[in-house]
Design a protein around this motif. Structure first.
Motif, short mmCIF file in Angstrom:
data_model
loop_
_atom_site.label_atom_id
_atom_site.label_comp_id
_atom_site.label_asym_id
_atom_site.label_seq_id
_atom_site.Cartn_x
_atom_site.Cartn_y
_atom_site.Cartn_z
N UNK A 1 1.06 -1.31 0.10
CA UNK A 1 -0.04 0.10 0.07
C UNK A 1 0.73 1.09 0.08
N UNK A 2 0.45 2.27 -0.96
CA UNK A 2 1.13 3.61 -0.90
C UNK A 2 0.19 4.56 -0.93
N UNK A 3 0.49 5.72 -0.21
CA UNK A 3 -0.69 6.75 -0.26
C UNK A 3 0.01 8.24 -0.29
N UNK A 4 -0.73 9.03 -0.62
CA UNK A 4 -0.41 10.58 -0.61
C UNK A 4 -1.50 11.36 0.03
N UNK A 5 -1.21 12.33 0.58
CA UNK A 5 -2.04 13.25 1.13
C UNK A 5 -1.97 14.73 0.48
N UNK A 6 -0.94 14.91 -0.27
CA UNK A 6 -0.66 16.13 -0.87
C UNK A 6 -0.89 16.16 -2.50
N UNK A 7 -1.40 17.03 -2.97
CA UNK A 7 -1.43 17.10 -4.51
C UNK A 7 -0.73 18.47 -5.16
N UNK A 8 0.12 18.01 -6.14
CA UNK A 8 0.91 18.89 -6.78
C UNK A 8 0.26 19.21 -8.24
N UNK A 9 -0.63 20.25 -8.01
CA UNK A 9 -1.84 20.48 -9.01
C UNK A 9 -1.21 20.20 -10.52
N UNK B 1 -1.78 17.08 -10.40
CA UNK B 1 -1.60 15.65 -10.16
C UNK B 1 -1.20 15.28 -8.77
N UNK B 2 -1.27 13.87 -8.40
CA UNK B 2 -0.72 13.41 -7.30
C UNK B 2 0.31 12.42 -7.52
N UNK B 3 1.44 12.53 -6.89
CA UNK B 3 2.37 11.88 -7.04
C UNK B 3 2.59 10.81 -6.11
N UNK B 4 3.17 9.40 -6.42
CA UNK B 4 3.33 8.63 -5.35
C UNK B 4 4.65 7.94 -5.70
N UNK B 5 5.60 7.79 -4.46
CA UNK B 5 6.77 6.88 -4.60
C UNK B 5 6.31 5.21 -4.41
N UNK B 6 6.49 4.53 -5.44
CA UNK B 6 6.14 3.07 -5.38
C UNK B 6 7.50 2.36 -5.46
N UNK B 7 8.22 2.39 -4.36
CA UNK B 7 9.59 1.66 -4.43
C UNK B 7 9.95 1.60 -3.17
N UNK B 8 11.01 0.84 -2.87
CA UNK B 8 11.59 0.73 -1.44
C UNK B 8 13.09 1.38 -1.46
N UNK C 1 18.08 3.81 2.98
CA UNK C 1 17.55 5.24 3.15
C UNK C 1 17.89 6.01 1.84
N UNK C 2 18.72 5.44 0.95
CA UNK C 2 19.00 5.99 -0.13
C UNK C 2 18.55 5.78 -1.68
N UNK C 3 19.05 4.51 -2.05
CA UNK C 3 18.78 4.04 -3.31
C UNK C 3 17.36 3.60 -3.43
N UNK C 4 16.81 4.10 -4.45
CA UNK C 4 15.32 3.75 -4.74
C UNK C 4 15.14 2.38 -5.47
N UNK C 5 14.51 1.27 -4.97
CA UNK C 5 14.51 0.28 -5.72
C UNK C 5 12.86 -0.11 -6.04
N UNK D 1 3.27 -1.72 -13.03
CA UNK D 1 4.18 -0.58 -12.24
C UNK D 1 5.62 -0.89 -12.76
N UNK D 2 6.25 -1.96 -12.57
CA UNK D 2 7.47 -2.23 -12.47
C UNK D 2 8.04 -1.54 -14.08
N UNK D 3 9.05 -1.17 -14.21
CA UNK D 3 10.29 -1.01 -13.16
C UNK D 3 10.08 0.26 -12.62
N UNK D 4 8.95 1.27 -12.67
CA UNK D 4 9.03 2.52 -11.96
C UNK D 4 9.09 2.66 -10.49
N UNK D 5 9.54 3.87 -10.16
CA UNK D 5 9.68 4.13 -8.51
C UNK D 5 8.54 5.27 -8.36
N UNK D 6 8.17 5.86 -9.19
CA UNK D 6 7.23 7.08 -8.88
C UNK D 6 5.96 7.18 -9.95
N UNK D 7 4.83 7.26 -9.49
CA UNK D 7 3.62 7.14 -10.50
C UNK D 7 3.03 8.57 -10.31
#
Length: 168
Positions: free
Chosen positions: A69-77, A79-86, A90-94, A122-128
């Protein structure tokens, strides 16, 4: 005893409403998703600890789905962007893979919008990016909005279809 700020989602030291930490908001999204899934008739199970890549298991009666599960509270008009990675260290987005999860559920709190995406979409994206209020080009993931049915239609298992014990 005075409770330290940030220890309790919902209120700060002065009693003012707050949304909590990122971790607390993520936990709230997970609970909200499990409640939604249970309300739709799915079985829900939460793994012990936080060692798995998925947040919970959804049971259709025929198949178990590993759900992240991923979520967001904030719109960047607009659109809403969500990180969909791990993150690793704490550094590399996988990006998530089919070996780790089966389904990614994205919840956009301000819109009360659910997107149920197979990991292959979704794969291999890290942000949708999501456009629940619409866009000129149309949203790439709108076909997955409220697509809970994707988990109800379990693929046929050829071995079971031909099983003599099941009359096949």
């Amino acid at each position: 005893a005075e409770e330290p700020a940030g220890q309790r989602a919902g209120r700060d030291k002065k009693g003012k409403t707050q949304q909590g930490t990122d971790k607390q908001r993520g936990e709230l999204a997970e609970m909200h998703c499990m409640l939604k899934a249970a309300g739709l008739g799915f079985g829900v199970a939460k793994p012990w600890g936080e060692s798995e890549r998925y947040d919970f298991v959804l049971d259709t009666g025929n198949k178990l789905w590993r759900v992240q599960v991923k979520s967001t509270y904030v719109a960047r008009v607009p659109k809403y962007s969500v990180n969909v990675c791990r993150s690793i260290g704490g550094k590399k987005k996988t990006p998530y893979t089919a070996e780790e999860i089966d389904i990614l559920v994205v919840y956009i709190f301000p819109e009360d919008a659910w997107y149920v995406l197979p990991v292959a979409a979704v794969a291999p994206r890290t942000r949708l990016s999501f456009f629940p209020s619409g866009s000129k080009k149309g949203g790439l993931y709108e076909k997955y909005r409220e697509a809970w049915h994707l988990m109800k239609a379990a693929p046929a298992t050829p071995d079971l279809d031909r099983s003599a014990a099941l009359g096949g």
